[in-house]
Write a protein that holds these residues in place. Structure first.
Motif, PDB file in Angstrom:
ATOM      1  N   MET A   1      -5.262  19.819   4.212  1.00 45.52           N
ATOM      2  CA  MET A   1      -5.073  18.670   3.347  1.00 45.52           C
ATOM      3  C   MET A   1      -3.706  18.800   2.687  1.00 45.52           C
ATOM      4  N   THR A   2      -2.997  17.710   2.618  1.00 49.10           N
ATOM      5  CA  THR A   2      -1.656  17.744   2.050  1.00 49.10           C
ATOM      6  C   THR A   2      -1.720  17.745   0.529  1.00 49.10           C
ATOM      7  N   ALA A   3      -0.727  18.349  -0.063  1.00 49.76           N
ATOM      8  CA  ALA A   3      -0.636  18.370  -1.518  1.00 49.76           C
ATOM      9  C   ALA A   3      -0.130  17.022  -2.015  1.00 49.76           C
ATOM     10  N   ILE A   4      -0.672  16.582  -3.111  1.00 49.50           N
ATOM     11  CA  ILE A   4      -0.252  15.315  -3.700  1.00 49.50           C
ATOM     12  C   ILE A   4       1.038  15.556  -4.469  1.00 49.50           C
ATOM     13  N   THR A   5       2.045  14.791  -4.149  1.00 44.49           N
ATOM     14  CA  THR A   5       3.322  14.914  -4.840  1.00 44.49           C
ATOM     15  C   THR A   5       3.576  13.689  -5.698  1.00 44.49           C
ATOM     16  N   ARG A   6       4.501  13.840  -6.610  1.00 46.32           N
ATOM     17  CA  ARG A   6       4.869  12.745  -7.502  1.00 46.32           C
ATOM     18  C   ARG A   6       5.469  11.584  -6.707  1.00 46.32           C
ATOM     19  N   GLU A   7       6.301  11.889  -5.738  1.00 50.38           N
ATOM     20  CA  GLU A   7       6.947  10.857  -4.937  1.00 50.38           C
ATOM     21  C   GLU A   7       5.932  10.065  -4.110  1.00 50.38           C
ATOM     22  N   PHE A   8       4.913  10.771  -3.591  1.00 51.30           N
ATOM     23  CA  PHE A   8       3.866  10.082  -2.826  1.00 51.30           C
ATOM     24  C   PHE A   8       3.105   9.108  -3.721  1.00 51.30           C
ATOM     25  N   LEU A   9       2.780   9.533  -4.931  1.00 53.68           N
ATOM     26  CA  LEU A   9       2.033   8.673  -5.845  1.00 53.68           C
ATOM     27  C   LEU A   9       2.854   7.485  -6.327  1.00 53.68           C
ATOM     28  N   LEU A  10       4.161   7.660  -6.446  1.00 56.31           N
ATOM     29  CA  LEU A  10       5.010   6.543  -6.860  1.00 56.31           C
ATOM     30  C   LEU A  10       5.179   5.512  -5.748  1.00 56.31           C
ATOM     31  N   ARG A  11       5.047   5.937  -4.497  1.00 58.93           N
ATOM     32  CA  ARG A  11       5.131   4.994  -3.371  1.00 58.93           C
ATOM     33  C   ARG A  11       3.808   4.290  -3.107  1.00 58.93           C
ATOM     34  N   LYS A  12       2.712   4.877  -3.557  1.00 59.05           N
ATOM     35  CA  LYS A  12       1.382   4.309  -3.320  1.00 59.05           C
ATOM     36  C   LYS A  12       1.094   3.232  -4.381  1.00 59.05           C
ATOM     37  N   PRO A  13       0.829   2.000  -3.976  1.00 57.33           N
ATOM     38  CA  PRO A  13       0.565   0.944  -4.965  1.00 57.33           C
ATOM     39  C   PRO A  13      -0.805   1.117  -5.621  1.00 57.33           C
ATOM     40  N   PHE A  14      -0.848   0.850  -6.911  1.00 55.58           N
ATOM     41  CA  PHE A  14      -2.078   0.956  -7.690  1.00 55.58           C
ATOM     42  C   PHE A  14      -2.734  -0.415  -7.768  1.00 55.58           C
ATOM     43  N   ASN A  15      -4.014  -0.485  -7.433  1.00 57.15           N
ATOM     44  CA  ASN A  15      -4.784  -1.729  -7.506  1.00 57.15           C
ATOM     45  C   ASN A  15      -6.116  -1.448  -8.173  1.00 57.15           C
ATOM     46  N   ASP A  16      -6.601  -2.402  -8.923  1.00 58.21           N
ATOM     47  CA  ASP A  16      -7.921  -2.320  -9.538  1.00 58.21           C
ATOM     48  C   ASP A  16      -8.682  -3.575  -9.118  1.00 58.21           C
ATOM     49  N   PHE A  17      -9.284  -3.500  -7.943  1.00 58.97           N
ATOM     50  CA  PHE A  17      -9.955  -4.678  -7.393  1.00 58.97           C
ATOM     51  C   PHE A  17     -11.233  -5.025  -8.147  1.00 58.97           C
ATOM     52  N   ARG A  18     -11.778  -4.073  -8.892  1.00 60.23           N
ATOM     53  CA  ARG A  18     -12.998  -4.354  -9.651  1.00 60.23           C
ATOM     54  C   ARG A  18     -12.703  -5.270 -10.840  1.00 60.23           C
ATOM     55  N   ASN A  19     -11.660  -4.942 -11.597  1.00 60.29           N
ATOM     56  CA  ASN A  19     -11.328  -5.726 -12.784  1.00 60.29           C
ATOM     57  C   ASN A  19     -10.299  -6.821 -12.517  1.00 60.29           C
ATOM     58  N   TYR A  20      -9.435  -6.606 -11.533  1.00 61.92           N
ATOM     59  CA  TYR A  20      -8.397  -7.570 -11.187  1.00 61.92           C
ATOM     60  C   TYR A  20      -8.417  -7.798  -9.679  1.00 61.92           C
ATOM     61  N   PRO A  21      -9.371  -8.584  -9.173  1.00 59.84           N
ATOM     62  CA  PRO A  21      -9.522  -8.742  -7.723  1.00 59.84           C
ATOM     63  C   PRO A  21      -8.338  -9.446  -7.052  1.00 59.84           C
ATOM     64  N   TYR A  22      -7.564 -10.228  -7.791  1.00 62.34           N
ATOM     65  CA  TYR A  22      -6.431 -10.929  -7.214  1.00 62.34           C
ATOM     66  C   TYR A  22      -5.101 -10.272  -7.573  1.00 62.34           C
ATOM     67  N   GLY A  23      -5.153  -9.116  -8.202  1.00 66.11           N
ATOM     68  CA  GLY A  23      -3.941  -8.385  -8.551  1.00 66.11           C
ATOM     69  C   GLY A  23      -3.551  -8.586  -9.999  1.00 66.11           C
TER      70      GLY A  23
END
Length: 121
Positions: A1-23
């Motif tokens: 399993m790869t280590a989670i890096t800061r750069e990887f997390l900054l490139r990954k978009p954050f979504n909360d489909f439960r509370n904000y289904p349309y973004g």
């Protein structure tokens, strides 16, 4: 399993489909800058809060302290995260007409058995 890096997390978009289904940008709760900040930094803040990633720079330490409530939010990202947390943890309204359950006392009726009329057939 790869280590989670800061750069990887900054490139990954954050979504909360439960509370904000349309973004975040289409919700009307956040400005464009705030929705962009949440989308870009949300995964990083979540990983920092869940101890999946240790803070590696001063920005991470400031984000973590602000997210935990140890300091007041200063940057756009910190203010957007505080606003997001306030929005998702606000109390839910039971009904637009008032309380969820009504009892006899709400209408002025007594619950004593002496006042009840008993009809026997």
């Amino acid at each position: 399993m790869t280590a989670i890096t800061r750069e990887f997390l900054l490139r990954k978009p954050f979504n909360d489909f439960r509370n904000y289904p349309y973004g975040f940008s289409r919700s009307g709760d956040f400005s464009i800058r705030e929705s962009d900040a949440l989308t870009q930094y949300g995964c990083l803040i979540t990983a920092l809060l869940q101890d999946e990633l240790k803070p590696s720079c001063d920005e991470d330490i400031s984000l973590l302290a602000s997210a935990r409530g140890e300091q007041a939010p200063v940057t756009v990202v910190e203010k957007a995260w505080a606003k997001y947390q306030a929005r998702i943890h606000r109390p839910k309204v039971a009904s637009m007409y008032g309380k969820g359950k009504l009892s006899d006392e709400d209408f002025g009726y007594s619950t004593d058995s002496e006042d009840d009329l008993i009809v026997e057939d």
